[in-house]
Design an enzyme around this catalytic site. Structure first.
Site, PDB file in Angstrom:
ATOM      1  N   ASP A   1       0.792  -1.239   0.000  1.00 24.88           N
ATOM      2  CA  ASP A   1       0.000   0.000   0.000  1.00 24.88           C
ATOM      3  C   ASP A   1       0.829   1.296   0.000  1.00 24.88           C
ATOM      4  OD1 ASP A   1      -1.931  -1.926   0.192  1.00 24.88           O
ATOM      5  OD2 ASP A   1      -2.718  -1.298   2.127  1.00 24.88           O
TER       6      ASP A   1
ATOM      7  N   ASP B   1      -4.591  -0.882  -1.689  1.00 23.25           N
ATOM      8  CA  ASP B   1      -5.884  -0.737  -1.053  1.00 23.25           C
ATOM      9  C   ASP B   1      -6.770  -0.086  -2.116  1.00 23.25           C
ATOM     10  OD1 ASP B   1      -7.039  -1.259   1.500  1.00 23.25           O
ATOM     11  OD2 ASP B   1      -7.018   0.876   1.993  1.00 23.25           O
TER      12      ASP B   1
ATOM     13  N   HIS C   1     -10.660   0.783  -2.601  1.00 17.68           N
ATOM     14  CA  HIS C   1     -12.024   0.762  -2.069  1.00 17.68           C
ATOM     15  C   HIS C   1     -13.045   1.396  -3.011  1.00 17.68           C
ATOM     16  CE1 HIS C   1     -10.359  -0.559   1.665  1.00 17.68           C
ATOM     17  NE2 HIS C   1      -9.823   0.593   2.007  1.00 17.68           N
TER      18      HIS C   1
ATOM     19  N   HIS D   1     -17.277   2.603   1.164  1.00 19.80           N
ATOM     20  CA  HIS D   1     -16.772   1.316   1.672  1.00 19.80           C
ATOM     21  C   HIS D   1     -17.055   1.146   3.169  1.00 19.80           C
ATOM     22  CE1 HIS D   1     -13.433  -1.512   2.906  1.00 19.80           C
ATOM     23  NE2 HIS D   1     -14.036  -2.182   1.930  1.00 19.80           N
TER      24      HIS D   1
ATOM     25  N   HIS E   1     -10.689   6.750   1.768  1.00 22.61           N
ATOM     26  CA  HIS E   1      -9.310   6.736   1.254  1.00 22.61           C
ATOM     27  C   HIS E   1      -9.202   5.661   0.175  1.00 22.61           C
ATOM     28  CE1 HIS E   1      -9.493   3.534   4.238  1.00 22.61           C
ATOM     29  NE2 HIS E   1      -8.564   2.927   3.528  1.00 22.61           N
TER      30      HIS E   1
ATOM     31  N   LYS F   1      -6.765  -5.284  -2.871  1.00 22.92           N
ATOM     32  CA  LYS F   1      -7.557  -5.707  -1.716  1.00 22.92           C
ATOM     33  C   LYS F   1      -8.479  -4.578  -1.273  1.00 22.92           C
ATOM     34  CE  LYS F   1      -4.004  -4.438   1.584  1.00 22.92           C
ATOM     35  NZ  LYS F   1      -4.754  -3.266   2.066  1.00 22.92           N
TER      36      LYS F   1
ATOM     37  N   CYS G   1      -1.966  -2.423   7.872  1.00 24.26           N
ATOM     38  CA  CYS G   1      -1.878  -3.460   6.836  1.00 24.26           C
ATOM     39  C   CYS G   1      -0.545  -4.208   6.843  1.00 24.26           C
ATOM     40  CB  CYS G   1      -2.160  -2.860   5.467  1.00 24.26           C
ATOM     41  SG  CYS G   1      -3.919  -2.526   5.241  1.00 24.26           S
TER      42      CYS G   1
HETATM   43  C1  VGL Z   1      -4.648   0.747   5.654  1.00 18.41           C
HETATM   44  C2  VGL Z   1      -6.101   1.846   7.028  1.00 18.41           C
HETATM   45  C3  VGL Z   1      -7.137   1.597   6.155  1.00 18.41           C
HETATM   46  C4  VGL Z   1      -3.249   0.292   5.395  1.00 18.41           C
HETATM   47  C5  VGL Z   1      -5.668   0.484   4.760  1.00 18.41           C
HETATM   48  O1  VGL Z   1      -2.902   0.036   4.226  1.00 18.41           O
HETATM   49  O2  VGL Z   1      -2.466   0.208   6.362  1.00 18.41           O
HETATM   50  N1  VGL Z   1      -4.870   1.417   6.775  1.00 18.41           N
HETATM   51  N2  VGL Z   1      -6.906   0.914   5.031  1.00 18.41           N
HETATM   52 ZN    ZN Z   2      -8.333   0.915   3.495  1.00 20.37          ZN
END
Ligand code: VGL
Ligand code: ZN
Length: 189
Positions: free
Chosen positions: A18, A60, A62, A66, A79, A104, A143
């Site tokens: 990410d 990530d 979404h 979401h 986000h 994901k 994550c």
């Molecule tokens: C993440 C918060 C929400 C991450 C993803 O990639 O760490 N954190 N979605």
């Molecule tokens: Zn996320």
């Protein structure tokens, strides 16, 4: 500082979690100094390419509205909305054409914090003969933590690249690093 990326070998995979605009300063869910990891990750990417080690890049991804967003009772501001600038990988990240992008969080009613959560990643890695994972990215206390712990559970020897990750909160980062080490993860630089 020693750099262990010359220890990459056949049977390893580099997992980049990410590294997206929204997790960097100026983004929707910014991680402090999130962008500072990019040069370190790029060094590992270059080493991986030189050794023929595959690079997996998570994103990530979404839909609007979401389930993880506050408007639906989740913990996060909106986000990494699919196809937005914020969801793009950091522009300075130097992924090779051979990088495997793994998506994901794309289901409306379900979050996927770990790179291994219903992505098929473990099966794919095993099929490629991967035994060891070298992990960096964002965020260390969300994550990256979930991914590294699942990597261990899936039976991979797992290394966290200590200067190639940053947490959302300082306390969360301290706790995450301890938890990862307790799970048998080696922190390398
Ligand atoms: C993440 C918060 C929400 C991450 C993803 O990639 O760490 N954190 N979605
Ligand atoms: Zn996320």
């Amino acid at each position: 500082m020693t750099n262990n990326n010359n220890t990459l070998e056949r049977g390893d995979a580099l997992i980049v979690v990410d590294v997206q605009n929204d997790f960097c300063p100026g983004g929707a869910l910014p991680v402090k100094e999130g962008d500072k990891i990019v040069p370190f990750i790029n060094r590992w990417i270059a080493a991986a390419v030189a050794k023929g080690v595959p690079v997996y890049a998570l994103r990530d991804w979404h839909p609007n509205g979401h389930i993880s967003f506050r408007e639906r009772g989740g913990p996060w501001p909106p986000h990494c909305i699919q196809d937005s600038m914020g969801a793009r990988l950091h522009p300075d990240l130097k992924l090779p054409d051979s990088a495997i992008i793994v998506t994901k969080g794309a289901c409306f009613d379900q979050d996927q914090i770990s790179a291994f959560d219903q992505t098929g990643l473990a099966q794919q890695l095993r099929k490629e003969g991967i035994k060891r994972l070298w992990v960096g990215g964002l965020a260390e206390d969300v994550c990256v933590l979930a991914t590294v712990l699942d990597g261990r559970k899936e039976g991979f020897e797992t290394m966290l690249i200590g200067n190639a990750t940053r947490p959302i909160t300082y306390e969360g980062g301290e706790k995450a690093r301890q938890e990862m080490q307790d799970a048998g993860v080696r922190v390398v630089f």
